[in-house]
Motif scaffolding. Structure first.
Motif, PDB file in Angstrom:
ATOM      1  N   TYR A   1       0.822  -1.222   0.000  1.00  0.00           N
ATOM      2  CA  TYR A   1       0.000   0.000   0.000  1.00  0.00           C
ATOM      3  C   TYR A   1       0.851   1.266   0.000  1.00  0.00           C
ATOM      4  O   TYR A   1       0.323   2.373   0.146  1.00  0.00           O
ATOM      5  CB  TYR A   1      -0.998   0.032   1.171  1.00  0.00           C
TER       6      TYR A   1
ATOM      7  N   ARG B   1      -7.431  -7.509   3.598  1.00  0.00           N
ATOM      8  CA  ARG B   1      -8.059  -7.130   2.355  1.00  0.00           C
ATOM      9  C   ARG B   1      -8.974  -8.255   1.911  1.00  0.00           C
ATOM     10  O   ARG B   1      -8.581  -9.429   1.960  1.00  0.00           O
ATOM     11  CB  ARG B   1      -6.935  -6.934   1.358  1.00  0.00           C
TER      12      ARG B   1
ATOM     13  N   ARG C   1     -16.645  -6.007   1.503  1.00  0.00           N
ATOM     14  CA  ARG C   1     -15.909  -5.445   2.644  1.00  0.00           C
ATOM     15  C   ARG C   1     -16.842  -4.705   3.611  1.00  0.00           C
ATOM     16  O   ARG C   1     -16.753  -4.883   4.830  1.00  0.00           O
ATOM     17  CB  ARG C   1     -14.800  -4.524   2.126  1.00  0.00           C
TER      18      ARG C   1
ATOM     19  N   ALA D   1      -7.587  -0.719  -3.322  1.00  0.00           N
ATOM     20  CA  ALA D   1      -7.292  -0.801  -1.886  1.00  0.00           C
ATOM     21  C   ALA D   1      -8.374  -0.072  -1.085  1.00  0.00           C
ATOM     22  O   ALA D   1      -8.846  -0.575  -0.060  1.00  0.00           O
ATOM     23  CB  ALA D   1      -5.920  -0.209  -1.592  1.00  0.00           C
TER      24      ALA D   1
ATOM     25  N   GLN E   1     -11.304  -2.342  -0.706  1.00  0.00           N
ATOM     26  CA  GLN E   1     -11.163  -3.712  -0.188  1.00  0.00           C
ATOM     27  C   GLN E   1     -10.516  -3.844   1.184  1.00  0.00           C
ATOM     28  O   GLN E   1     -10.561  -4.916   1.783  1.00  0.00           O
ATOM     29  CB  GLN E   1     -10.336  -4.544  -1.190  1.00  0.00           C
ATOM     30  N   THR E   2      -9.882  -2.802   1.697  1.00  0.00           N
ATOM     31  CA  THR E   2      -9.120  -2.971   2.929  1.00  0.00           C
ATOM     32  C   THR E   2      -9.963  -2.728   4.179  1.00  0.00           C
ATOM     33  O   THR E   2     -10.937  -1.974   4.157  1.00  0.00           O
ATOM     34  CB  THR E   2      -7.907  -2.022   2.978  1.00  0.00           C
TER      35      THR E   2
END
Ligand SMILES: *Cc1c(COP(=O)(O)O)cnc(C)c1O
Length: 386
Positions: A110, A298, A303, A347, A350-351
């Motif tokens: 990241y 992730r 999410r 990111a 999804q994180t």
């Protein structure tokens, strides 16, 4: 079971005695701004980060701002940074009148991609290259950016390097500490950072006596000697109370970092054991001492549903960060669009950060992983029956 994302009350019990003693000393002295407690902390942090100079400032944001000002970065200049960070990184660039030039991240760590930085510089016109003055890599979540190639690019293009180490005090890259590698290292003592104050505070490190002297002046409205202003600075001063409290906490930092690292290893073990390692992407550690300000997993999909489910189960999580900076409304004038930085955007979608604070117990971690496993199993059943 309740598992908050962060619980500072437990830590306070450990340090309460020392904190009350030192704050009472300051109340008795009625000496609140800068002074001996700030100077003592500056020396402690310089030593801890293996850097020559450290200067206490009012916040991590002001650390970035004063570093940019000391570098002489001003209207029309360009500064390269990542779009996947806390707002202050790019906000500070704009506040000195410069423009952030975003470069996409490495999806594994990241952190800003050095290859991406080279490509961005190659794409610049001659005029833009003349305006390009600095790079701000961010050591996100407590893991250093890939600094060797970044420092090489900076050397080749005569760029200043300002490390945004707000989340990374004590982190290391190939044995070198965060804040020691660039021209400046910027730290935050915001309470949720690994070394937090009881309010706002920050620190700038630099190996340069010249930069240190400029920042000393800038921190106090450019006043030197008193009431003679050679520079336009600001009020970037650190409180004695905050400095004294951070000093007390610095003695525990390595112990707390070790606990965070142990918890990260425990999460990895628990996720692998329950066969989730292919569904949930775990943090990677690359040639660095990762200090785990955040433990970020992730998931390819759902999410936000997972987050809502965990919240219902009493587990606190957070998304750092839901909107990458190139898509923020206030930066629309920079004319970036969706899909400009696909890795940062994916990111952001999804994180999920899980609880990782030092006092977290094994039972709490087992519960977190168990609930994530339950959610994923429910999802699989759902897929089979659809
Ligand atoms: C916290 C943070 C800052 C700003 O620090 P403050 O002390 O809150 O002003 C800057 N950059 C990053 C990456 C941060 O996480």
């Amino acid at each position: 079971m309740k598992v908050p994302l962060l619980d500072l009350k437990c830590q306070y019990q450990l340090i309460k005695h020392d904190v009350l003693r030192v704050t009472e000393e300051i109340y008795d002295s009625q000496y609140f701004i800068l002074g001996p407690h700030v100077e003592a902390l500056e020396q402690q942090v310089a030593q801890y980060c293996h850097v020559e100079f450290a200067l206490g400032v009012s916040s991590g944001t002001d650390a970035l701002l004063i570093a940019l000002m000391a570098s002489g970065i001003t209207a029309g200049d360009i500064v390269i940074t990542t779009p996947y960070t806390f707002f202050a990184t790019a906000g500070s660039i704009s506040r000195v009148g410069a423009s952030p030039c975003f470069v996409d991240i490495d999806p594994a760590t990241y952190n800003i991609s050095p290859v991406g930085i080279s490509a961005a510089i190659d794409r610049m016109s001659h005029a833009e290259r003349e305006r390009l003055k600095a790079i701000i890599p961010v050591h996100l979540y407590g893991q250093c950016a890939d600094m060797d190639p970044i420092l090489e690019i900076a050397r080749d293009n005569q760029l200043i390097v300002i490390e945004d180490a707000a989340q990374a005090i004590g982190a290391e890259y190939k044995g070198r500490r965060a804040g020691k590698m660039g021209d400046f290292g910027c730290f935050s003592f915001f309470p949720s950072k690994n070394l937090g104050a009881f309010g706002d505070g920050g620190m700038v490190t630099t190996p340069s006596k010249v930069f240190h002297n400029i920042m000393l002046t800038l921190r106090n409205h450019g006043s030197h000697p008193k009431y003679y202003h050679s520079l336009i600075g600001g009020n970037f001063r650190l409180d004695a109370l905050q400095a004294a409290i951070v000093s007390v906490k610095l003695n525990y930092l390595d112990q707390w970092t070790k606990m965070r690292q142990d918890h990260a290893a425990t999460y990895s073990r628990l996720f692998s054991r329950c066969g989730l390692a292919d569904r949930v992407v775990l943090p990677v550690e690359k040639e660095t001492r990762h200090t785990f300000n955040q433990y970020v997993i992730r998931v390819a999909e759902k999410r936000d549903e997972l987050r809502a489910f965990l919240l219902e189960s009493g587990i606190g999580t957070e998304v750092y960060y839901p909107v990458p900076l190139h898509l923020q409304k206030c930066f629309s004038f920079l004319n970036y669009r969706e899909r400009d930085f696909p890795e940062a955007e994916s990111a952001a979608a999804q994180t999920l950060a899980l609880p990782i604070y030092p006092e977290l117990t094994l039972a709490q971690q087992e519960y977190v992983v168990d609930r994530i496993q339950f959610f994923c199993a429910k999802k699989i059943n759902h897929e089979i029956h659809e």
